[in-house]
Design an enzyme around this catalytic site. Structure first.
Site, mmCIF file in Angstrom:
data_model
loop_
_atom_site.group_PDB
_atom_site.id
_atom_site.type_symbol
_atom_site.label_atom_id
_atom_site.label_comp_id
_atom_site.label_asym_id
_atom_site.label_seq_id
_atom_site.Cartn_x
_atom_site.Cartn_y
_atom_site.Cartn_z
ATOM 1 N N GLU A 137 40.295 43.420 44.850
ATOM 2 C CA GLU A 137 39.085 42.592 45.435
ATOM 3 C C GLU A 137 38.820 42.396 46.267
ATOM 4 O O GLU A 137 38.486 42.898 47.461
ATOM 5 C CB GLU A 137 38.178 42.899 44.508
ATOM 6 C CG GLU A 137 37.949 43.683 42.828
ATOM 7 C CD GLU A 137 37.253 44.111 42.105
ATOM 8 O OE1 GLU A 137 36.206 44.494 41.715
ATOM 9 O OE2 GLU A 137 37.317 42.606 41.197
ATOM 10 N N GLU A 192 40.736 45.134 34.593
ATOM 11 C CA GLU A 192 40.262 44.803 33.977
ATOM 12 C C GLU A 192 39.883 45.485 33.098
ATOM 13 O O GLU A 192 39.628 45.083 31.548
ATOM 14 C CB GLU A 192 38.451 44.551 34.899
ATOM 15 C CG GLU A 192 38.231 43.668 35.926
ATOM 16 C CD GLU A 192 39.505 44.284 37.204
ATOM 17 O OE1 GLU A 192 38.807 43.394 38.085
ATOM 18 O OE2 GLU A 192 40.149 44.928 37.720
#
Length: 264
Positions: free
Chosen positions: A114, A134
């Site tokens: 990210e 995640e």
């Protein structure tokens, strides 16, 4: 008392700010590290002598493994104060008007990916891998991954990566246009610096206006984007054509010399 070294190291090289995230073993990011990274990006944004930044990881195995799960296990909440730029100092730094290059030197997983996605350009070593892991541990890539990745890759590929945590090679992401260049690991910083120097050779206000316009028009159709360009409050863009640098750029072109930018 032992002295704890900073996990974020910065070095100026001309108009380039180099930022190294150095938290062995995996360059994981807790709230305090996010704040330090944010302060480094704030320096980039506010210092007129800087045009562009390179963000990379210490070592050659990890760019960043993302959120520091040890800190999370010890009680750091997902919504802890991350500072000016959100997670990793960059993922929500909406006011940053200067380019950032991610030099990905190894694994970029979860929040590490990210962070790279929040940069404008990515240069990567061939052994680098990228993944949003995640969902495999009951979380969501909500520091930009779930928003940015489907906008940058073919949607089915992005959704597969989000759903499964699939790790993708630097070469694969280069073929999809997400990574600008894959270079041998020993040449990574040289390639990133060469790219940064080419960017820094452009007029500072032009660079800032490009980012300002890109951010303001993102997600809009062509016609609406033109309306925003012509009518919206875009202060840097409004300054470009009446700036000293615009006059200098035209003069330098006419006189066949390198321009002397002043950033005004």
């Amino acid at each position: 008392m032992a002295c704890v070294s900073s996990p974020v190291k910065t070095e100026r090289r001309g108009r380039v700010l180099e930022i190294v995230l150095d938290r062995p073993k995996a360059n994981a990011i807790n709230a305090a590290t996010s704040k330090e990274l944010g302060e480094a990006f704030r320096t980039l944004n506010e210092d007129d002598s800087l045009s562009v930044a390179i963000i990379t990881g210490g070592g050659d195995r990890f760019f960043s493994a993302g959120w520091d799960l040890k800190a999370a296990a010890e009680g750091e909440a997902p919504d802890a104060d991350q500072g000016i730029g959100g997670f990793a100092g960059l993922t929500e730094y909406w006011g940053l008007n200067k380019p950032v290059i991610a030099a990905v030197n190894g694994l970029a997983l979860g929040g590490g990916f990210e962070l790279a996605l929040a940069a404008d350009l990515i240069v990567a070593a061939p052994h680098a891998k990228f993944g949003l892991t995640e969902a495999a541990i009951g979380l969501i890539a909500d520091a930009g991954g779930v928003i940015r990745l489907p906008r940058r890759l073919p949607r089915p590929i992005a959704m597969e990566m989000l759903f499964t945590g699939r790790q993708v090679s630097a070469h694969m992401l280069e073929s999809w246009g997400l990574v600008n260049e894959v270079v041998p690991g020993g040449q990574l910083m040289s390639a990133a610096r060469e790219l940064a120097d080419r960017i820094a050779a452009s007029a500072p206000l032009s660079l800032q206006a490009i980012k300002e316009i890109d951010r303001a028009t993102e997600g809009h159709g062509e016609r609406e984007a033109y309306r925003i360009l012509r009518e919206a409050d875009l202060p840097v863009y409004r300054r470009v054509y009446t700036s000293e640098d615009a006059a200098e750029g035209l003069a330098a072109l006419s006189e066949k010399r390198a321009p002397n930018w002043k950033g005004r």
